[in-house]
Motif scaffolding. Structure first.
Motif, short mmCIF file in Angstrom:
data_model
loop_
_atom_site.label_atom_id
_atom_site.label_comp_id
_atom_site.label_asym_id
_atom_site.label_seq_id
_atom_site.Cartn_x
_atom_site.Cartn_y
_atom_site.Cartn_z
N GLY A 10 31.17 66.77 24.66
CA GLY A 10 32.57 67.17 24.68
C GLY A 10 33.41 65.99 24.23
O GLY A 10 33.04 64.83 24.47
N GLY A 11 34.49 66.27 23.56
CA GLY A 11 35.31 65.19 23.03
C GLY A 11 36.76 65.29 23.43
O GLY A 11 37.17 66.22 24.14
N ASN A 12 37.53 64.31 22.98
CA ASN A 12 38.98 64.31 23.17
C ASN A 12 39.36 64.28 24.65
O ASN A 12 40.30 64.95 25.06
N TYR A 13 38.61 63.56 25.45
CA TYR A 13 38.96 63.43 26.87
C TYR A 13 40.17 62.51 27.01
O TYR A 13 40.21 61.45 26.42
N TRP A 33 40.44 65.57 30.82
CA TRP A 33 39.74 66.83 30.61
C TRP A 33 39.26 66.92 29.17
O TRP A 33 39.90 66.42 28.25
N THR A 34 38.13 67.61 28.99
CA THR A 34 37.61 67.76 27.64
C THR A 34 38.63 68.51 26.78
O THR A 34 39.27 69.46 27.22
N ASN A 35 38.80 68.01 25.57
CA ASN A 35 39.77 68.54 24.63
C ASN A 35 41.20 68.50 25.18
O ASN A 35 42.05 69.26 24.74
N GLN A 36 41.41 67.66 26.18
CA GLN A 36 42.72 67.48 26.82
C GLN A 36 43.30 68.79 27.33
O GLN A 36 44.52 68.95 27.40
N LYS A 90 40.66 58.03 22.98
CA LYS A 90 40.03 59.09 23.77
C LYS A 90 38.56 58.76 24.02
O LYS A 90 38.02 57.79 23.50
N LYS A 91 37.94 59.60 24.82
CA LYS A 91 36.52 59.41 25.09
C LYS A 91 35.75 60.65 24.70
O LYS A 91 36.26 61.77 24.77
#
Lengths: 172, 176
Positions: free
Chosen positions: A169-172, B132-135, A149-150
């Motif tokens: 922000g995380g978990n892209y 997308w952020t946090n999927q 992830k990015k």
């Protein structure tokens, strides 16, 4: 008749002369300020300023019909923000990463650091080299670095305060 | 004498036309400023964009304050968002479903998509494959009945980072 032809001759030759010579030069600038435009001997270009301190120094506003981009740079853990506003760092092993903002940008700027997580990291830290200060929204430093992830870190830098304001922000 | 002057005049006109056609394609001032093929390079001798700067671009409106870098806000009526035209774009939701297609910007940059939800116009937006952020993909399906009950526009804003290959997106919804 000569009185008619001579001015015509002068007028018609003027463009040739104008094309051949810059309109004005001085000792410190190669092309000149009376048009609001300078190529200085220190290899900087100024628009609206005759003393450019940067590669392109604009005194006034800029309108861009298109994109203004900054080359992607794969940084080491020592980030030099003077090299570009958007930078990428790759996490390639699960060890500790202590990213340090060594060099601030050369003025107030919006900055983006994309953390490309090949592996997960639970020991990732970001700091700014003193006297610069790095603060986070709600006091929360980035903490999500998942494998594959990015994580995106956005920063607003104030030169007068020498301070970075960060969100992420995380978990892209 | 008159004939000589007339010929000189004709010759000068010809020279002018020749000089106009010979406006140099390449202007190079000390390798600092280069104009080539209708592109300007500063610190770059072979620019590939309209303006290409190798180094820092600094914008100020006065000695004490920063100037602005402005972009046109492009209002899209179709479903194609061409980011190469501007990093600030708007799309209206006015009653029809739209599947969006992105044209990449010219390089890494930040992007903003303003979604304007018109009164009376529901519908949905489907985005291309973004990260997308946090999927979590925000919902961009808008109720027709709620839209009919409104009399003012409501806005959603999608902020994106294009890192050269991937769009990283986050949504901020319901600005009113």
């Amino acid at each position: 008749m000569n009185r008619i032809i001579a001015p015509l001759l002068l007028v018609s030759l003027t463009p040739c002369i104008a094309l051949a010579y810059p309109s004005y030069m001085d000792e410190t600038n190669l092309v000149m300020a009376k048009h609001g435009f300078v190529v200085s001997t220190n290899q900087n270009v100024g628009i609206g300023t005759d003393r450019p301190n940067y590669k392109l120094h604009v005194s006034g506003n800029v309108m861009v019909y298109g994109n203004l981009t900054s080359s992607p740079l794969v940084t080491s853990t020592a980030v030099d923000w003077s090299l570009g506003n958007i930078q990428t760092i790759n996490l390639t092993d699960a060890g500790s990463y202590a990213v340090v903002f060594e060099t601030p940008p050369l003025g107030d700027a919006n900055l983006t650091l994309v953390v490309n997580c090949t592996v997960a990291s639970t020991n990732f830290s970001v700091s700014a080299r003193s006297p610069s200060i790095l603060t986070w929204q709600y006091g929360l430093a980035p903490s999500i670095f998942l494998a594959g992830k990015k994580t995106v870190i956005r920063l607003d830098y104030s030169q007068s305060l020498n301070r970075y304001y960060g969100t992420w922000g995380g978990n892209y | 004498m008159k004939r000589v002057l007339v010929w000189a005049w004709v010759l000068s006109l010809s020279l002018t036309a020749w000089a106009s056609n010979m406006v140099p394609n390449l202007i190079n001032i000390n390798d600092t400023l280069v104009v080539r093929d209708l592109k300007v390079g500063i610190g770059v001798t072979t620019p590939t964009h309209s303006l290409e700067v190798m180094g820092t671009m600094y914008v100020q409106s006065s000695a004490a304050s920063a100037g602005n870098i402005g972009y046109p806000l492009i209002v899209n009526t179709g479903s194609v968002i061409d980011w190469s035209k501007s990093p600030f774009q708007q799309i209206d939701v006015d009653g029809t479903n739209k599947t969006l297609t992105f044209v990449n910007p010219k390089g890494p940059c930040g992007l903003v998509l303003v979604i304007r939800r018109r009164p009376g116009g529901g519908g949905g937006l489907t985005f291309p494959n973004l990260k997308w952020t946090n999927q979590t993909v925000p919902s961009f399906n808008y109720s027709q009945s709620l839209a009919r009950s409104r009399s003012v526009d409501v806005y959603d804003i999608v902020g994106l980072v294009f890192d050269g290959s991937t769009y990283l997106a986050e949504g901020n919804l319901d600005f009113r």
